[in-house]
Design a protein around this motif. Structure first.
Motif, short mmCIF file in Angstrom:
data_model
loop_
_atom_site.label_atom_id
_atom_site.label_comp_id
_atom_site.label_asym_id
_atom_site.label_seq_id
_atom_site.Cartn_x
_atom_site.Cartn_y
_atom_site.Cartn_z
N TYR A 95 0.84 -1.21 0.00
CA TYR A 95 0.00 0.00 0.00
C TYR A 95 0.88 1.26 0.00
O TYR A 95 0.65 2.19 -0.78
N VAL A 126 0.78 4.01 -3.05
CA VAL A 126 0.40 5.39 -2.75
C VAL A 126 1.54 6.34 -3.09
O VAL A 126 1.33 7.42 -3.62
N ILE A 163 -0.45 9.87 -4.84
CA ILE A 163 -1.69 10.22 -4.16
C ILE A 163 -1.38 10.94 -2.86
O ILE A 163 -2.02 11.89 -2.48
N TYR A 178 -0.30 11.03 1.39
CA TYR A 178 -0.76 10.46 2.66
C TYR A 178 -1.62 11.51 3.35
O TYR A 178 -1.15 12.56 3.72
N VAL A 220 -6.45 7.49 6.72
CA VAL A 220 -5.69 6.42 6.07
C VAL A 220 -6.39 5.09 6.33
O VAL A 220 -7.01 4.91 7.37
N PRO A 221 -6.32 4.16 5.37
CA PRO A 221 -6.95 2.85 5.59
C PRO A 221 -6.21 2.08 6.66
O PRO A 221 -4.98 2.08 6.70
N SER A 275 -9.60 -2.25 3.26
CA SER A 275 -9.57 -0.86 2.81
C SER A 275 -8.25 -0.53 2.12
O SER A 275 -8.22 0.29 1.19
N LYS A 276 -7.17 -1.17 2.51
CA LYS A 276 -5.89 -0.96 1.82
C LYS A 276 -5.94 -1.55 0.41
O LYS A 276 -5.46 -0.93 -0.54
N ALA A 304 -7.96 0.76 -1.70
CA ALA A 304 -7.20 1.96 -2.05
C ALA A 304 -6.19 1.65 -3.16
O ALA A 304 -5.98 2.48 -4.06
N ILE A 355 -8.19 1.40 -6.41
CA ILE A 355 -8.58 2.74 -6.85
C ILE A 355 -7.38 3.48 -7.44
O ILE A 355 -7.49 4.17 -8.45
N ALA A 356 -6.22 3.33 -6.82
CA ALA A 356 -5.01 3.99 -7.34
C ALA A 356 -4.68 3.49 -8.74
O ALA A 356 -4.38 4.28 -9.64
#
Length: 81
Positions: free
Chosen positions: A26, A30, A35, A37, A41-42, A47-48, A51, A54-55
């Motif tokens: 992650y 990121v 993106i 920090y 944050v996840p 959730s990580k 993310a 999504i990235a």
């Protein structure tokens, strides 16, 4: 690679949990996608992963958008000739 050499190379200031491979993946994604920090944050593995997905999809969408604009520009120049 650094994590495999020294398992204590990275520390988590948010939780007292041990940092795992998913956390480092992650962090890498990121950082790579710039993106950044944020304050939110996840924390959970799910959730990580979301993310990271999504990235990746946002980078892919940006690449498709830019390539379609450049293609349209190229086609427009060809029509003018």
């Amino acid at each position: 690679m650094i994590y495999n050499i020294n398992g204590e190379a990275y520390l988590c200031s948010v939780t007292t949990n041990e940092i795992g491979i998913l956390d480092l993946f992650y962090y890498t994604i990121v950082t790579f996608t710039t993106i950044g920090y944020g304050d939110i944050v996840p924390n959970a593995p799910e959730s990580k992963v979301m993310a990271i997905i999504i990235a990746f999809t946002s980078v892919i969408c940006l690449i498709i958008f830019i390539s379609s604009i450049l293609s349209a520009k190229s086609n427009f120049k060809k029509k003018l000739k």
